[in-house]
Design a protein around this motif. Structure first.
Motif, short mmCIF file in Angstrom:
data_model
loop_
_atom_site.label_atom_id
_atom_site.label_comp_id
_atom_site.label_asym_id
_atom_site.label_seq_id
_atom_site.Cartn_x
_atom_site.Cartn_y
_atom_site.Cartn_z
N UNK A 152 0.05 -6.82 7.18
CA UNK A 152 -0.89 -6.96 8.52
C UNK A 152 -1.90 -6.05 8.58
N UNK A 153 -1.73 -4.75 8.05
CA UNK A 153 -2.99 -3.86 7.97
C UNK A 153 -4.08 -4.31 7.01
N UNK A 154 -3.69 -4.78 5.92
CA UNK A 154 -4.78 -5.26 5.11
C UNK A 154 -5.58 -6.43 5.54
N UNK A 184 4.37 -4.72 7.74
CA UNK A 184 3.27 -3.90 8.29
C UNK A 184 1.95 -3.75 7.32
N UNK A 236 0.89 -1.05 -0.05
CA UNK A 236 0.13 0.01 -0.15
C UNK A 236 0.81 1.34 0.01
N UNK A 248 -5.71 -7.14 8.66
CA UNK A 248 -6.72 -6.62 9.97
C UNK A 248 -7.73 -5.86 9.22
N UNK A 249 -7.57 -5.17 8.10
CA UNK A 249 -8.82 -4.43 7.46
C UNK A 249 -9.88 -5.28 7.12
#
Lengths: 581, 581
Positions: free
Chosen positions: A544-546, A541, A400, A548-549
């Motif tokens: 992991x952010x995606x 990260x 991202x 989690x989203x």
């Protein structure tokens, strides 16, 4: 009374994401005499079918009849626009988005046109940006790695969810009745040729780039059966078909297609092609080392090489993928104009909108003019251009965007310029991947809508440290198709010869400025450090952010907020980002 | 006829960055009976002197007469607002921004009021955010490290360019005539007390936090001489002065000040104080472990501890710095509300402005309402809140902001929420620095303008995993000053007792939600990884970007752009971000 022999003409038709464009071109010199555009009546079906049935997220379908309508309306309109005598037209060729697939009967009837499948989403055209088969793609990649399949390296180590096998497996698993009924799983690029000449010819370009055809073979039956019991026959029963080389005659225009288009029955219909790849001959850039960047919402890089090399993180290398007789390399950046468009739509405060309106320019032009006032490095920012993921060289759509360096002094034009630069850095990374793998890039040729932005072009020249050549045509893909039509009709001996006669490029339109090159060398080093840390496992990260989203959006919400009680004012739909391709 | 004895009152006056606020408070219970605000006539001089002379970048000056005007207008207005009999007022106290310094004659006359210095910028008040002495601060730090000065650790290892020694050295080097003429280099916090009682008393708070007074000693003459020949006498000749403890009586109100304010001559005037520190007693939070976060454009954290500990990266620890008898710890975040304000001013597209206007709410309220609809992690972003640098725990103003995770789906409310969260993560990092160094934080108390944002408060509770107490007063600093006035007047035995009687807090107004706490634990780990990589040398890109920006702005420009020819539409000044402190 004898009349002068008509100057021979060809028609090229470019099928994009939202519309089809026909252009009438003189065979001798490539002069574009007239053109016309037809918008697809149904556009992209990404929310519901024509009958109102809702589609899940990530879906993107089309209606095949819309393509035929382009033949019926845009081709005659282009002839009228050119003031051309249809009898002078000796051939027609097409290019298409890819990988865009549809299931058909044995005679080429799209299954969605059978009444019993009209309400079945899987029976429609799966557009290139139908992204519902990511799970299937993941399994294809995992199994290929596990089995050490040799073809995987030809695709930079990753098969896309957009491609034929992921979409085919999705169909097999999610719509078994459609899969059973389907006689052929066809690239739209080939289906439209089938409509024109009545004959199904599979083109070598998509078969290689999207269909994993390498060294004459597809993935094995054993591999396919390992993906899902019963899928072993996919290639044999649904996909495989005799190939046509690019520029070959697929057949003669049928009476029906002649009636649709107003063109003479029997004229040459060329083998299908892909929008990006067909642009190279339109720019006169088919020699090894000439990289053509088709810069629009995303950027596609095509480049011929004399020899086969495995370039880490490229999209694919295919024998004859761009022109017969050379290895065609493809790479890409998932988001370029899309990223600029996103920022302009969602990150720019009202005073800039007002100033642009007052000056009578677009917001892009306004921000570009402000950004152009800056020296290199003046904004103090460096960004990663991964808002749509990274197609090359990391091949990771879970990445991202990043902006580093914002302060209270940062203004919209600063971030805008940083995003322009980020895409230039991404391009340089790709060029270096080719060069580093022994595929030299000796000329950088730009095509596509973004070539209009002169600041962007100069930034690319300075970041690459290379002069930029620019395609002369404003409708490169359609011209590229016309070049293939001329070859198929026998008016030129092969695509390179036709390209030399009909394609055109302006050389060294933008030249690197030495001080800017030096300044960008330093900023590119910053880009690379961020690129490798965020993109090669230094810090995962983004993944992991995606994740989690996704988990949050599918699971029960964790709403911490008492402020939820506050009445949220109704908001107009925030507006789609540009989707033209 | 006997009349009932008047209920004793006190007046507190809070001198902020842009205005002064007076409040009339009942001594017995802290009830705020009336208040009034006076904007400074000259505001902040950051572009030019009153005579029109231009100031360099980074400068921020004020005019001392503006402070006196607050005494003359806001105090009487507050008395009127309270309907109070001035004769009932038994004391007055003040708090001020810090470190805000002015050079004066021996009788306290500001040098800028001498006609021959009216056009000399260095003769004016150097506001806390005057940042022109960074070079001097760098030299102070380098020499202190080189000499192993013991006091450096009391300030987290770094003396700020905002503080007394950097500003004093700037004055010495850049305006020798002013420096020679100056009898005292005075904190504005003490100068205003001098105006009230006719006596110069240096307060223990600023002397410790901003004046490097530790264990009874300032930096040595030898150290000072090492900074610049001739500067060795700075402390002895210009700075040193008898101290007053917080809550002590500095003197009695002079006849002149009584005339200005309408208050009785001779009433108690308390020793000066600092806006952030004085807020702790107003919140009833002066016991060890009670951390008070004054959250506005920036955030200041004050916390008492029973013992001296060296906390890495704090702003300072001072014996009696908050209340006499305890070690007062201070930490801070350079940008909080400023960062939100910057984003709202420069990163939000028109439709949100329109929606907020239509709903009759501020843009902050509008974005907050949208952000409040989201679950934790739904936006897929993580940000670093360093747009104004990092005051604690990295103590590095060359750092800058970062946003990771943007996609084409990212909307303004997503980034807004990510910035709210980033400041909460920054706060947690500070709390953990205290806890980890043996200074426990047992209660988190919020004061300041941002306490109005309920979503922000809940995010802080969830990120910290602690309930949040909230100060009850809307004008905490002025109430805190009033508490000191009451102590100075002898109405309460000491500040803790006065705080217990007059301060007020609502406990556990926001309680952490377990699922959100768990989700934020994971996101905080992401923040920490970015924090350490960008902030502790993993990648010094931020320093390099700022250095490059400075070099470009001062050197010859590298303009790569032919687009520079494009006429850039005139732009209105992009608008200052909020500056109230």
């Amino acid at each position: 009374m004898p009349h002068a022999p008509a100057v021979p003409l060809v028609v090229g038709v470019d099928f994009g994401t939202l519309s089809g464009r026909a252009v009438v071109v003189r065979v001798g010199d490539g002069a574009e005499l007239g053109s016309a555009v037809t918008e697809y009546r149904h556009g992209v079906l990404d929310e519901r079918l024509p009958d109102g049935r809702a589609l899940p997220p990530e879906w993107a379908l089309q209606v095949p009849a819309d393509y035929v309508e382009v033949l019926r309306t845009a081709v005659p309109a282009a002839l009228r626009d050119a003031g051309a005598d249809p009898a002078a037209v000796i051939g027609i060729a097409t290019d298409f988005t890819a990988c865009t697939m549809l299931p058909t009967t044995a005679d080429g009837t799209p299954l969605c046109e059978l009444p019993r499948f009209a309400g079945e989403p899987h029976a429609y055209v799966m557009l290139w940006r139908h992204h519902a088969a990511q799970g299937q793609a993941d399994r294809i990649n995992a199994l290929a790695r596990e089995r050490g399949e040799a073809w995987l390296a030809r695709y930079g180590g990753l098969i896309s969810s957009e491609w034929e096998f992921a979409k085919g497996l999705e169909l097999f698993e999610e719509a078994p009745e459609v899969y059973r009924e389907m006689a052929h799983f066809v690239e739209a690029a080939d289906w439209i040729v089938w409509q024109l000449c009545g004959r199904y010819v599979r083109n070598a370009c998509t078969a290689g780039y999207k269909g994993i055809l390498q060294d004459g073979a597809y993935p094995s039956e054993e591999f396919l059966a390992g993906l899902a019991p019963g899928f072993g026959g996919f290639v044999r029963d649904k996909l495989d078909h005799p190939l046509g080389r690019l520029g070959e005659r697929a057949g003669g225009l049928t009476a029906q297609a002649a009636a649709w288009t107003g063109l003479p029955e029997g004229i040459a219909v060329a083998v299908g092609n892909v929008d990006a790849h067909v642009t190279a001959p339109a720019a006169g850039a088919v020699a090894p080392g000439q990289l053509v960047a088709i810069m629009g919402t995303s950027t596609c890089h095509v480049l011929n090489g004399a020899e086969l090399r495995e370039v880490p993180g490229m999209c694919g290398v295919v024998d004859g993928g761009i022109v017969s007789g050379l290895w065609g390399y493809e790479a890409g950046q998932s988001g370029v104009g899309d990223v600029f468009g996103w920022f302009v739509a969602h990150g720019v405060p009202p005073e800039h909108h007002e100033a642009a309106r007052a000056a009578g320019v677009s917001l892009h032009e306004h921000l570009t003019a402000l950004a152009a006032e800056q020296a290199v490095g003046e904004h103090g920012l460096v960004a990663l251009d991964w808002h749509s993921g990274n197609r090359s060289v990391l091949v990771d759509h879970e990445l991202s965007g990043v902006v580093v360096g914002q302060t209270l002094s940062t203004r919209a034009e600063d971030t805008y310029r940083a995003l322009l630069e980020a895409t230039a850095f991404g391009t340089r990374r790709i060029v270096e991947a080719f060069t580093g793998a022994g595929v030299p890039v000796t000329e950088f040729v730009v095509a596509g809508g973004l070539m209009k932005n002169r600041l962007l072009m100069q930034i690319y020249a300075d970041v690459l440290g290379m002069p930029l050549s620019v395609i002369r045509s404003q409708q490169g893909p359609a011209l590229g198709s016309a070049i293939h039509a001329a070859v198929a009709a026998g008016a030129h001996p092969d695509v390179p010869a036709a390209s030399a006669a009909m394609g055109a490029v302006d050389r060294a339109v933008y030249r690197p400025v030495p001080e800017a090159v030096a300044a960008y060398d330093a900023l590119y080093a910053e880009y690379l450090a961020l690129h490798d840390w965020f993109g090669r496992g230094g810090n995962d990260v983004m993944h992991r952010l995606k994740a989690r989203r996704r988990a949050v959006r599918s699971g029960p919400a964790v709403h911490p907020d008492p402020a939820g009680e506050v009445e949220a004012p109704a908001l107009e739909g925030a507006g789609a980002t540009g989707t033209g391709r």
